[in-house]
Scaffold this active site. Sequence first.
Site, PDB file in Angstrom:
ATOM      1  N   SER A   1       0.841  -1.196   0.000  1.00 15.49           N
ATOM      2  CA  SER A   1       0.000   0.000   0.000  1.00 15.49           C
ATOM      3  C   SER A   1       0.874   1.242   0.000  1.00 15.49           C
ATOM      4  O   SER A   1       2.104   1.138   0.043  1.00 15.49           O
ATOM      5  CB  SER A   1      -0.930  -0.016   1.217  1.00 15.49           C
ATOM      6  OG  SER A   1      -0.163  -0.056   2.384  1.00 15.49           O
TER       7      SER A   1
ATOM      8  N   ASP B   1      -5.210  -9.281  -1.283  1.00 17.11           N
ATOM      9  CA  ASP B   1      -5.961  -9.221  -0.023  1.00 17.11           C
ATOM     10  C   ASP B   1      -7.276  -9.968  -0.195  1.00 17.11           C
ATOM     11  O   ASP B   1      -7.895  -9.903  -1.260  1.00 17.11           O
ATOM     12  CB  ASP B   1      -6.345  -7.771   0.323  1.00 17.11           C
ATOM     13  CG  ASP B   1      -5.145  -6.893   0.593  1.00 17.11           C
ATOM     14  OD1 ASP B   1      -4.051  -7.447   0.773  1.00 17.11           O
ATOM     15  OD2 ASP B   1      -5.320  -5.656   0.614  1.00 17.11           O
TER      16      ASP B   1
ATOM     17  N   THR C   1      12.073  -6.567 -10.951  1.00 12.93           N
ATOM     18  CA  THR C   1      10.727  -6.649 -11.527  1.00 12.93           C
ATOM     19  C   THR C   1       9.870  -7.766 -10.917  1.00 12.93           C
ATOM     20  O   THR C   1       8.697  -7.877 -11.215  1.00 12.93           O
ATOM     21  CB  THR C   1      10.802  -6.891 -13.056  1.00 12.93           C
ATOM     22  OG1 THR C   1      11.396  -8.180 -13.273  1.00 12.93           O
ATOM     23  CG2 THR C   1      11.642  -5.832 -13.746  1.00 12.93           C
TER      24      THR C   1
ATOM     25  N   VAL D   1       8.376  11.952  -7.287  1.00 10.51           N
ATOM     26  CA  VAL D   1       8.556  13.368  -7.628  1.00 10.51           C
ATOM     27  C   VAL D   1       8.586  14.188  -6.345  1.00 10.51           C
ATOM     28  O   VAL D   1       8.143  13.735  -5.299  1.00 10.51           O
ATOM     29  CB  VAL D   1       7.406  13.883  -8.523  1.00 10.51           C
ATOM     30  CG1 VAL D   1       7.604  13.452  -9.957  1.00 10.51           C
ATOM     31  CG2 VAL D   1       6.053  13.438  -8.003  1.00 10.51           C
TER      32      VAL D   1
ATOM     33  N   GLY E   1     -10.701  19.078  15.286  1.00 12.26           N
ATOM     34  CA  GLY E   1     -10.325  17.945  16.121  1.00 12.26           C
ATOM     35  C   GLY E   1     -11.443  17.571  17.077  1.00 12.26           C
ATOM     36  O   GLY E   1     -12.418  18.305  17.241  1.00 12.26           O
TER      37      GLY E   1
ATOM     38  N   CYS F   1     -12.746  25.134  12.779  1.00  9.70           N
ATOM     39  CA  CYS F   1     -13.690  24.275  13.494  1.00  9.70           C
ATOM     40  C   CYS F   1     -13.331  24.246  14.984  1.00  9.70           C
ATOM     41  O   CYS F   1     -13.565  25.229  15.679  1.00  9.70           O
ATOM     42  CB  CYS F   1     -13.744  22.897  12.863  1.00  9.70           C
ATOM     43  SG  CYS F   1     -15.314  22.077  13.161  1.00  9.70           S
TER      44      CYS F   1
ATOM     45  N   MET G   1     -11.613  27.310  15.934  1.00  9.30           N
ATOM     46  CA  MET G   1     -12.469  28.481  16.132  1.00  9.30           C
ATOM     47  C   MET G   1     -13.146  28.407  17.498  1.00  9.30           C
ATOM     48  O   MET G   1     -13.203  29.379  18.249  1.00  9.30           O
ATOM     49  CB  MET G   1     -13.519  28.521  15.009  1.00  9.30           C
ATOM     50  CG  MET G   1     -14.575  29.586  15.159  1.00  9.30           C
ATOM     51  SD  MET G   1     -16.070  28.929  15.962  1.00  9.30           S
ATOM     52  CE  MET G   1     -17.268  30.160  15.504  1.00  9.30           C
ATOM     53  N   GLN G   2     -13.621  27.207  17.849  1.00 10.47           N
ATOM     54  CA  GLN G   2     -14.308  27.051  19.137  1.00 10.47           C
ATOM     55  C   GLN G   2     -13.370  27.387  20.297  1.00 10.47           C
ATOM     56  O   GLN G   2     -13.763  28.018  21.273  1.00 10.47           O
ATOM     57  CB  GLN G   2     -14.824  25.615  19.270  1.00 10.47           C
ATOM     58  CG  GLN G   2     -15.845  25.247  18.188  1.00 10.47           C
ATOM     59  CD  GLN G   2     -16.298  23.795  18.267  1.00 10.47           C
ATOM     60  OE1 GLN G   2     -15.742  22.992  19.017  1.00 10.47           O
ATOM     61  NE2 GLN G   2     -17.316  23.453  17.485  1.00 10.47           N
TER      62      GLN G   2
ATOM     63  N   HIS H   1     -14.916  23.923   7.495  1.00 12.60           N
ATOM     64  CA  HIS H   1     -13.595  23.435   7.065  1.00 12.60           C
ATOM     65  C   HIS H   1     -13.275  23.969   5.666  1.00 12.60           C
ATOM     66  O   HIS H   1     -13.560  23.290   4.670  1.00 12.60           O
ATOM     67  CB  HIS H   1     -13.581  21.905   7.027  1.00 12.60           C
ATOM     68  CG  HIS H   1     -13.553  21.276   8.375  1.00 12.60           C
ATOM     69  ND1 HIS H   1     -12.376  21.026   9.049  1.00 12.60           N
ATOM     70  CD2 HIS H   1     -14.549  20.861   9.181  1.00 12.60           C
ATOM     71  CE1 HIS H   1     -12.662  20.476  10.222  1.00 12.60           C
ATOM     72  NE2 HIS H   1     -13.963  20.368  10.323  1.00 12.60           N
TER      73      HIS H   1
ATOM     74  N   GLU I   1     -10.581  24.080   4.138  1.00 18.17           N
ATOM     75  CA  GLU I   1      -9.540  23.318   3.422  1.00 18.17           C
ATOM     76  C   GLU I   1     -10.111  22.350   2.387  1.00 18.17           C
ATOM     77  O   GLU I   1      -9.436  22.022   1.416  1.00 18.17           O
ATOM     78  CB  GLU I   1      -8.641  22.561   4.411  1.00 18.17           C
ATOM     79  CG  GLU I   1      -9.281  21.420   5.187  1.00 18.17           C
ATOM     80  CD  GLU I   1      -9.926  21.839   6.497  1.00 18.17           C
ATOM     81  OE1 GLU I   1     -10.360  23.019   6.599  1.00 18.17           O
ATOM     82  OE2 GLU I   1     -10.017  21.017   7.423  1.00 18.17           O
TER      83      GLU I   1
HETATM   84  N1  GLN Z   1     -15.178  18.595  18.424  1.00 18.38           N
HETATM   85  C1  GLN Z   1     -15.788  19.753  17.863  1.00 18.38           C
HETATM   86  C2  GLN Z   1     -17.257  19.517  17.569  1.00 18.38           C
HETATM   87  O1  GLN Z   1     -17.697  18.407  17.493  1.00 18.38           O
HETATM   88  C3  GLN Z   1     -15.059  20.227  16.629  1.00 18.38           C
HETATM   89  C4  GLN Z   1     -15.096  19.262  15.503  1.00 18.38           C
HETATM   90  C5  GLN Z   1     -14.121  19.590  14.411  1.00 18.38           C
HETATM   91  O2  GLN Z   1     -13.166  20.338  14.612  1.00 18.38           O
HETATM   92  N2  GLN Z   1     -14.295  19.030  13.244  1.00 18.38           N
HETATM   93  O3  GLN Z   1     -18.006  20.442  17.389  1.00 18.38           O
END
Ligand code: GLN
Length: 544
Positions: free
Chosen positions: A14, A147, A188, A241, A353, A380, A383-384, A517, A519
């Site tokens: 993998s 697998d 190979t 690369v 997180g 997320c 921010m909280q 999010h 990103e």
């Molecule tokens: N743990 C937080 C919530 O559930 C933030 C989740 C996150 O950062 N994706 O609201």
Amino acid sequence: MRTKFIFITGGVLSSLGKGLAASSIGALMESRGLTLSMLKFDPYINVDPGTMNPFQHGEVFVTDDGAETDLDLGHYERYTHAKLSQKNNCTTGRIYHTVITKERQGDYLGATVQVIPHITDEIKRTILELADSVDLVITEVGGTVGDIESLPFLEAIRQFKGDVGKENVCYIHLTLVPYIKAAGEVKTKPTQHSVKELREIGIQPDILLCRTDRFLSPEIKAKIALFCNVEPDSVFTAKDVESIYEVPLCFHQEGLDEKIIEILNMWTKAPDLGAWEGICRKVKSPKDEVTIAVVGKYVNLRDSYKSLNEALIHGGLANDCQVNLDYVDSEEIERSGTGDGISHADGILIPGGFGQRGIEGKIEAIRHAREHGVPFFGICLGMQLAVTEYARNVAGLERANSAEFDPDTPHPVIYLMQEWVNYQTKTVERRDEGSAKGGTMRLGAYPCHLVRESRAYEAYKEKVISERHRHRYEFNNRYREPLTQKGMRISGASPDNELVEIIEIPDHPWFLGCQFHPEFQSRPWNPHPLFREFIRASLAAKRK
Ligand code: GLN
């Protein structure tokens, strides 16, 4: 049938970069004017990766419709314009779930329900479902050939050729051709064995993509071709690369896209790879560099923050600068009690997180950023925690916290909203502490209205934006007043103004937290505005 199908399997081991190979092939096909869809099969029993540990599985990528998917879908979206949703990622668990549900409903009319044909039919149905309106469906089969887990998927794609006709199917197998130092040559044999395994289950690959650290000589290609029963011009070097954005160009130089359309008997316009060339030029010759400290929990596994890392690099591309990422373990900050680990950074970012671990260290990092005027971007959870930090240290709300981490806090500035409107289903959802771990997350794209006088608006230059979410907890509206009075700005909220989506500190060089999010929507050819501005601010802070 108008649609053609490419299947990508992997051999030997993998982590050979099957997802990137599939994405790069998608990019090349799009550059020839073809429309496409992409599908990832994951051979595990979980119905989706939403509940899997990011340590083991890497990031959970979220699509607009709120599907929690494999991180390879992130690559697909970053390399192609394919519209991805729940339909584009399917696990063994989901296939069985569907088949068992049908069985319980009596749909099989008393038949004995079996892997062949019932499971394989369901797999094939999943592929065909994507074929309606596109020229090409690219399907990546997760796992490694050999697998036990992936057998039903391989059997289904074997049958598929018979169903839709051989001129409509191309099998591509990605394998490893290692260089063995002691022997002074590439070997190979692993490829031979992997292809043998594939042929035993009835799949003769059309194309071999050989992952290696050097270009393969015509002799080696001829040898591989002979042993694996493919044409010598169907053996391609997939050379290591420096930047993942070079992969499409490398494949093209080898003539891979030309061969694929030949096998599929297609006519396309000549490829236009200008955008990819531009990206690679920028990656290779940045004018400056910045160091961003990413303060998190899963710091030692880059895959956990895949999209985030990419989005930061895109932010660099927009500013002609290289972004050096410094992963800082928030528990380390807790232990040392100071901002030592982050004081060198030009910008600080706290990603999303879950869970209690390392929370106080992250709050400490936010305090450092706020007090020292270091550009800060909280996503997320980030921010909280920025809200929590502000409540505690600026608004004087002692022991303020998210109810996720302290259910008894006197100031639950972040809490579980008991009633909220699910934008995906357009229904009112109710939840309480008891339902916290269930499927009650706010998932997928939600609209957000921006305040004109704000960093957010400066970045997006649009009044209404749409961003993707994945969280349970929300900003507690009871604290709007006390926090904004103390100088925090709420610069983005849901159209009904019930859900706070973006917060900022106006008298700071750049301090922004968002509940979503961003990103997930950043693209190398279209860097996300917030990442672009965060890197711009970090660069400015560095130059000061
Ligand atoms: N743990 C937080 C919530 O559930 C933030 C989740 C996150 O950062 N994706 O609201």
